[in-house]
Enzyme design. Structure first.
Site, mmCIF file in Angstrom:
data_model
loop_
_atom_site.group_PDB
_atom_site.id
_atom_site.type_symbol
_atom_site.label_atom_id
_atom_site.label_comp_id
_atom_site.label_asym_id
_atom_site.label_seq_id
_atom_site.Cartn_x
_atom_site.Cartn_y
_atom_site.Cartn_z
ATOM 1 C CB CYS A 73 2.965 -47.725 41.526
ATOM 2 S SG CYS A 73 1.273 -48.214 41.140
ATOM 3 C CG ASN A 76 16.470 -38.772 4.843
ATOM 4 O OD1 ASN A 76 16.769 -39.534 5.771
ATOM 5 N ND2 ASN A 76 15.350 -38.902 4.149
ATOM 6 C CB CYS A 85 -0.687 -45.900 48.381
ATOM 7 S SG CYS A 85 -0.453 -45.199 46.740
ATOM 8 C CB CYS A 124 -15.180 -47.864 35.960
ATOM 9 S SG CYS A 124 -13.535 -47.155 36.232
ATOM 10 C CG ASN A 131 13.824 -40.428 9.290
ATOM 11 O OD1 ASN A 131 12.820 -41.077 9.009
ATOM 12 N ND2 ASN A 131 14.541 -39.777 8.396
ATOM 13 C CB THR A 132 10.217 -43.555 10.352
ATOM 14 O OG1 THR A 132 11.159 -43.898 9.342
ATOM 15 C CG2 THR A 132 9.286 -42.484 9.845
ATOM 16 C CB CYS A 183 15.168 -43.275 4.792
ATOM 17 S SG CYS A 183 13.841 -42.189 4.324
ATOM 18 C CB CYS A 216 -8.601 -42.959 36.815
ATOM 19 S SG CYS A 216 -10.171 -42.169 37.236
ATOM 20 C CB CYS A 249 -15.166 -42.293 42.115
ATOM 21 S SG CYS A 249 -14.966 -44.057 41.857
#
Lengths: 434, 461
Positions: free
Chosen positions: B405, B132, B402, B348, B200-201, B135, B412, B345
């Site tokens: 991107c 380890n 367009c 929204c 690990n974290t 940690c 959506c 669609c």
């Protein structure tokens, strides 16, 4: 607001718990230029107020609602949301729409249950406005003007303000306390409410015009029209029936077998009250068929579940009341003919089809008459309603009007009246030049 | 049925799913139950130096009503006596010979301490040990855990001590709290590590209490950084996993990598395998829902492998690494545009506002009559369900503007409503690297860039 369901006419829906509200609020997609907002006659920014619930900003949520609709607590309860915001929800097609009405009630309960001040003090403008009639339109107009610093006196002929919210909407949907809390908020915005003052009887329009910079008239509609049938004097007026159920249900005489004439939302409400207060049989009598009823679908479903019966295509012709005791309602069978001026098939009597319904109480809920004041005030009218222009101004300069008394066409509803009051307040303010 | 069995540096298990070294593998009783539920292996909660723990040791990040998008903790290594742990490890291994029992260890950075723990772990019958070096809290203050993992030289030296003493396979667990994960990984391998595991974290402060105005969780009025894990860290873990897999030295070695960091379901698991993991470790999802999640981890992975025609986990391993590339090697002529399916669609308008406010303003709102309309263009008197729904415009992408991107695609809320459609390129394929080599001035000077764009017909929207 405190909530109890221990009486038959107590508010039907419990409030959402904090957890329920958060889960529901998080389900909202936060649509842009949302259809719920468009569908709301007062255009409350629904996604915004819901998002604020989800972030724990309940005060901000309440303010978002009230800025668009000062009677947000009433509308949260009485609006036909299926036809308005919730009916337009993008989740409605394939999922369950967001329960917008109940979320709105959650934010409004936060305000009225906790004595929360949403609006701060404002600087007085020195302008004075008289508002006549403390129903939804009048309260909204008065409140909107007051929170912009105008001095507003709100004249109300009855003992309590609130109009139909106080007297005409059954407690199942809106308890009196909710309407009164809202009125108290309007009062705190600076509106002076003078009860027991009736236009034309106690004060003349000319006086108001002289004393105030502008006048807003929101006197609603008149009483129920007469059926013009023998025994009519034994028929109970639907709105009075509901009023009694709200003011003192214990004193309301409820028949064992009641007939309700009419099939609008008030008729549904009367039938509900009768059934809940102990009537064994309640029958709604309507001269057209089910497809023509003006009550909302969801109301029809509700009242059927309450155990109310319908008698369609039946025209009451006589109330049998030997020795002043109602024993029966005599009706004629009807059939549907050509479309009439209301746009619906006209009911046509079937000769010789008389029949009787054995009832001991007859209630009528066949709508309200056109505003009687419309003529008396000497203002221009349209089909018996006060005529206003796009800015809600009547034929008299600086005299504005809104709410049911101007609704020559379209549906009368609390939320429409609130929008009238709000838009009229803006027009009045523009006129006052502040 | 796909074969889920794995062989990780000689450690075998019936499926690739191991409990990560963490609270779920704190005791023999827990590991017994996990194995009964079907877990393929367990990396025992780290044993080694003596510790004491505190209360309020886990914080969590919740988002939009979803609980535990991430968890953070200031729990230390096992606070149970070493002897108890070793006895239970031996007992578990005796009962479950077919499962992988790996023991995580962390002791003071002294050669004697490491030799001693290696001997004790081997005596327990464990299949392998995991060092380890990860940690990020508490132990690191004492020169252990990430204090080792962050310095490649320490990694190498301690791994070397362990390898000198150990006969069982040695896995080195890396900390993500480092600029370039490749360096400690290479160091561990050069000292002879048999396998690597990550991540690990991460260092984190999970939140601030708005009532008490102090960081949360509060440990008697104090708080600080803790190790961050759970679904939110998955993309970070995948990136580091891919960095190892695409590194010439590490990827070219035979050392397997045990992947972890936010694996919550079989889909995550498949992604880790595709980026080179040979075994998978899970912690937060188990802490959230219990050992029972192993059933769908195996079932879902197996069904997916069947559908894809993979016969074994080894076949899946690293399959997506071939596409890992640097920006400079991307095809600048590749073209994709967003396309909205009006049938799916729900209007929204989340794509509209995202594009209009924050991307490239190439989605229009189209009224029923074909006109482009502005949002909120209805009259204040308009209302009701029918008017609101009936008059609602349809968002539509102006494909010529367009840039692909992909923001609208991401926001959506409806499955398969917005598609990124590949269009034939307007010009020849070229990478930034190629331009840099052939026309270096284009990459250094805006005027040269302008000329290049004109020549190539590249229009910046």
């Amino acid at each position: 607001m405190p909530h109890s369901q221990d009486t038959p006419l107590a508010e039907l829906l419990p409030p959402l718990s904090e957890h329920e509200a958060l889960v529901e609020a998080n389900r909202c997609l936060f649509c842009y230029d949302a259809p719920c907002t468009h569908a709301c006659p007062t255009h409350i920014d629904v996604p915004r107020f819901i998002k604020k619930i989800s972030t724990g900003n309940t005060l901000g949520s309440a303010r978002t609602i009230l800025e668009a609709n000062l009677l947000g607590a009433t509308c949260a309860r009485v609006c036909p949301v299926e036809e308005l915001c919730e009916g337009a929800c993008v989740l409605g097609a394939e999922h369950k729409p967001i329960t917008i009405g109940r979320l709105q009630r959650y934010s409004m309960d936060f305000v009225y249950g906790g004595d929360v001040q949403v609006f701060g003090p404002v600087r007085a403008t020195g302008k004075k406005v008289a508002v006549v009639g403390a129903g939804a339109a009048g309260l909204a107009c008065a409140g909107e003007l007051a929170r912009r610093g105008h001095a507003v006196v709100l004249f109300e002929k009855r003992e309590l303000a609130g109009g139909l919210s106080t007297y005409g909407i059954i407690g199942l949907r809106e308890p009196v306390a909710v309407a009164q809390a809202e009125i108290e908020m309007i009062r705190r915005l600076g509106v002076e409410i003078r009860n027991g003052v009736e236009l034309c009887r106690d004060v003349a329009l000319a006086d108001l015009q002289a004393q105030f910079d502008a006048v807003f008239i929101s006197v609603g509609l008149g009483g129920a029209p007469a059926l013009g049938i023998p025994g009519e004097e034994h028929i109970v007026d639907g709105l009075e029936y509901i009023e009694q159920s709200k003011m003192d249900a214990g004193m309301l005489r409820v028949g064992r077998r009641a007939a309700v004439i009419g099939a609008g939302n008030t008729a549904i409400d009367c039938a509900t009250v009768a059934k809940r207060l102990g009537a064994e049989e309640v029958t709604i009598v309507y001269r057209r068929s089910e497809s023509e009823v003006s009550a909302y679908r969801h109301e029809m479903e509700f009242v059927r579940k309450e155990g109310v019966d319908f008698c369609f295509l039946a025209q009451p012709v006589k109330v049998h009341a030997p020795e002043d005791r109602v024993t029966a309602l005599e009706c004629l069978r009807m059939s549907l003919g050509a479309v009439d001026t209301s746009g619906r098939p006209a009911p046509v009597a079937v000769a010789g089809s008389e029949f009787v319904l054995a009832v001991d109480q007859v209630i009528k809920a066949i709508g309200q008459q056109k505003p009687p004041l419309a003529q008396a005030l000497g203002l221009k009218t349209q089909r018996g309603y006060i005529d206003v222009n796009a800015e809600f101004e009547t034929s008299a300069r600086n005299v504005f009007a809104g709410g049911d008394c101007i609704r020559a066409s379209g549906v009368c509803s609390t939320v429409m009246a609130v929008q009238d009051g709000k838009l009229a307040a803006r027009a009045i303010e523009k006129r006052l030049g502040s | 049925m796909a074969d889920l069995r794995i062989d990780f540096a000689g450690v075998r298990s019936p499926n690739p799913f191991w409990l990560a070294s963490a609270p779920p593998s704190n005791s023999g009783a827990q590991v017994h139950r996990a194995f009964e539920a079907g877990w393929g292996g367990a990396v025992w909660k780290t044993i080694g130096a003596p510790v004491l723990n505190v209360s309020n040791r886990y914080g969590a990040w919740h988002y939009g009503g979803q609980k535990m998008l991430a968890i953070n903790n200031v729990e230390l290594i096992s606070d149970r006596p070493l002897e108890v742990n070793l006895r239970e490890i031996a007992d578990v291994k005796r009962h479950w010979p077919d499962r992988a029992v790996v023991v995580s260890a962390m002791v003071e950075s002294k050669v004697e301490a490491w030799r001693d723990i290696v001997r004790r772990i081997e005596d327990s019958g464990a299949d392998a040990m995991e060092l380890n070096y990860g940690c990020p809290h508490g132990m690191s203050e004492r020169g252990m855990g990430s204090a080792v993992g962050q310095v490649p030289e320490y990694c190498e030296r301690i791994t070397g001590w362990v390898k000198d003493a150990a006969r069982i396979p040695v896995i080195v667990k890396l900390t993500p709290n480092i600029t370039n994960i490749v360096h400690p990984a290479r160091a561990a391998l050069s000292a002879g590590a048999d396998g690597l595991s990550l991540i690990n974290t991460l260092n984190s402060i999970v939140g601030v209490d708005l009532e008490r105005l102090e960081v949360t969780p509060s440990i008697g009025g104090k708080g600080g950084h803790g190790g961050y894990a759970g679904p939110a860290v998955k993309p970070i873990a995948l990136n580091m996993l891919a960095a190892l897999g695409t590194d010439g030295v590490i990827g070219g070695s035979a050392a397997p990598i045990s992947g972890m960091g936010g694996i919550s379901n079989w889909r995550d698991a498949a992604e880790f395998l595709l980026l080179g993991a040979a075994s998978l470790q899970v912690c937060t999802a188990v802490m959230h829902f219990g050992f029972r999640i192993i059933e769908d981890l195996c079932d879902g992975l197996s069904n997916w492998m069947d559908a894809k025609g993979f016969l074994s986990v080894a076949e899946v391993r690293g399959k997506a690494l071939r596409g890992i590339s640097d920006f400079k090697d991307f095809d600048l002529a590749f073209r994709a545009v967003a396309r909205i399916d009006p049938a799916r669609c729900i209007r929204c308008n989340l794509c509209y506002v995202a594009c209009n406010d924050t991307a490239h303003q190439c989605i229009d709102l189209i009224a029923a009559d074909g006109r482009v309309v502005e949002p909120y263009s209805y009259d204040a008197r308009s209302n009701g369900r029918q008017e609101a729904v009936g008059s609602r415009p349809q968002p539509r992408v102006r494909e010529q503007d367009c840039v692909g991107c992909r923001l609208c695609y991401n926001v959506c809320p409806v499955e398969k409503c917005i598609e990124m459609v590949e269009l034939p390129p307007c010009r020849e394929s070229v990478t930034w690297d190629e331009i840099s080599k052939k026309q270096p001035e284009v990459t250094q000077d805006w005027e040269a860039m302008e000329r290049y764009r004109k020549a190539q017909g590249i229009h910046i929207h």
